[in-house]
Design an enzyme around this catalytic site. Sequence first.
Site, mmCIF file in Angstrom:
data_model
loop_
_atom_site.group_PDB
_atom_site.id
_atom_site.type_symbol
_atom_site.label_atom_id
_atom_site.label_comp_id
_atom_site.label_asym_id
_atom_site.label_seq_id
_atom_site.Cartn_x
_atom_site.Cartn_y
_atom_site.Cartn_z
ATOM 1 N N ASP A 1 39.853 46.311 29.791
ATOM 2 C CA ASP A 1 40.792 47.253 29.173
ATOM 3 C C ASP A 1 41.554 46.608 28.013
ATOM 4 O O ASP A 1 41.636 47.168 26.926
ATOM 5 C CB ASP A 1 41.771 47.835 30.214
ATOM 6 C CG ASP A 1 42.466 46.781 31.082
ATOM 7 O OD1 ASP A 1 42.251 45.563 30.870
ATOM 8 O OD2 ASP A 1 43.226 47.179 31.985
ATOM 9 N N VAL B 1 51.715 48.870 27.474
ATOM 10 C CA VAL B 1 51.134 50.209 27.368
ATOM 11 C C VAL B 1 50.500 50.635 28.688
ATOM 12 O O VAL B 1 50.072 49.795 29.478
ATOM 13 C CB VAL B 1 50.098 50.289 26.225
ATOM 14 C CG1 VAL B 1 50.772 50.118 24.870
ATOM 15 C CG2 VAL B 1 48.993 49.255 26.399
ATOM 16 N N ASP C 1 45.232 40.244 26.520
ATOM 17 C CA ASP C 1 46.653 39.990 26.295
ATOM 18 C C ASP C 1 46.822 38.475 26.080
ATOM 19 O O ASP C 1 46.555 37.981 24.990
ATOM 20 C CB ASP C 1 47.404 40.517 27.522
ATOM 21 C CG ASP C 1 48.904 40.509 27.378
ATOM 22 O OD1 ASP C 1 49.406 40.754 26.279
ATOM 23 O OD2 ASP C 1 49.599 40.255 28.385
ATOM 24 N N ASP D 1 47.647 50.278 33.837
ATOM 25 C CA ASP D 1 48.638 50.709 34.819
ATOM 26 C C ASP D 1 49.957 49.976 34.673
ATOM 27 O O ASP D 1 50.033 48.898 34.092
ATOM 28 C CB ASP D 1 48.116 50.448 36.232
ATOM 29 C CG ASP D 1 48.094 48.955 36.573
ATOM 30 O OD1 ASP D 1 47.483 48.176 35.807
ATOM 31 O OD2 ASP D 1 48.702 48.568 37.588
ATOM 32 N N GLY E 1 41.237 48.335 35.688
ATOM 33 C CA GLY E 1 41.760 48.882 34.439
ATOM 34 C C GLY E 1 40.704 49.359 33.453
ATOM 35 O O GLY E 1 40.956 50.256 32.652
HETATM 36 P P1 IMP Z 1 45.535 38.504 30.145
HETATM 37 O O1 IMP Z 1 44.860 37.653 31.176
HETATM 38 O O2 IMP Z 1 46.949 38.068 29.879
HETATM 39 O O3 IMP Z 1 44.741 38.675 28.876
HETATM 40 O O4 IMP Z 1 45.763 39.907 30.809
HETATM 41 C C1 IMP Z 1 44.794 40.804 31.001
HETATM 42 C C2 IMP Z 1 45.232 41.832 32.023
HETATM 43 O O5 IMP Z 1 46.654 42.056 31.987
HETATM 44 C C3 IMP Z 1 44.625 43.158 31.684
HETATM 45 O O6 IMP Z 1 43.390 43.336 32.328
HETATM 46 C C4 IMP Z 1 45.665 44.133 32.196
HETATM 47 O O7 IMP Z 1 45.426 44.427 33.546
HETATM 48 C C5 IMP Z 1 46.962 43.410 32.124
HETATM 49 N N1 IMP Z 1 47.770 43.843 30.948
HETATM 50 C C6 IMP Z 1 48.041 43.148 29.837
HETATM 51 N N2 IMP Z 1 48.792 43.856 28.974
HETATM 52 C C7 IMP Z 1 48.977 45.055 29.567
HETATM 53 C C8 IMP Z 1 49.660 46.257 29.159
HETATM 54 O O8 IMP Z 1 50.258 46.387 28.062
HETATM 55 N N3 IMP Z 1 49.632 47.279 30.042
HETATM 56 C C9 IMP Z 1 48.998 47.212 31.236
HETATM 57 N N4 IMP Z 1 48.337 46.123 31.653
HETATM 58 C C10 IMP Z 1 48.329 45.057 30.819
HETATM 59 MG MG MG Z 2 43.958 44.842 34.634
#
Ligand code: IMP
Ligand code: MG
Length: 187
Positions: free
Chosen positions: A105, A158, A108, A164, A49
């Site tokens: 990218d 998004v 979250d 993606d 990403g």
């Molecule tokens: P986390 O571990 O929950 O912080 O997630 C991180 C990963 O979730 C990112 O590298 C993205 O690949 C994916 N992700 C989180 N939110 C989105 C979004 O809104 N669109 C696309 N991918 C997302």
């Molecule tokens: Mg990702």
Amino acid sequence: MIRKFGLENDIQYVLLTEEQIQTRVREMGEQISREYAGKNPLLVCVLRGAVPFYADLCRNISDYMEMDFMAVSSYNDGMSSHGMVRFKKDLDTSIENRHVIIVEDIMDSGKTLNHLTRLLGTRNPASLKIACLLDKPSRRECEITPDYCGFVVPNEFVVGYGLDYAGTYRNLPYIGVLKPEVYSDVE
Ligand code: IMP
Ligand code: MG
């Protein structure tokens, strides 16, 4: 110039235009150039990403730097995290005594970057920071914030500019929100 893509039909609205992204990424590159002058930082791209952001960010860094790549998997093909982070590709470079910037990218829940910083932190880097294009602080489940953040975004799923949905839309030059009907039959 307005670029037309067939897949643009799936976008409900544009959250960040190509121009907004490029302007902000230039500023981030300039800031990193100033703060890491003479440190030859290693910029770690989190595949896949971060690729467009990483490529643009690196081209806006005007001092010596090096590149390396990692792959982790934290999401299913859909839109919700299963809470697990799996390493699929490790770095090729030793980060001992190196100034490391992880480039992602989006932050979250924060689980992916929490896991990554813990792992890389055990390898004795001189410093370890995080650069994220997007931050969704409302979704955070860990105590972590990006050191460099492009934009804070609302709690919307998004796509585009690397992000993606089920592997698609990464090649859009902007960031947008999908029409609900695109994924409503999956969830
Ligand atoms: P986390 O571990 O929950 O912080 O997630 C991180 C990963 O979730 C990112 O590298 C993205 O690949 C994916 N992700 C989180 N939110 C989105 C979004 O809104 N669109 C696309 N991918 C997302
Ligand atoms: Mg990702």
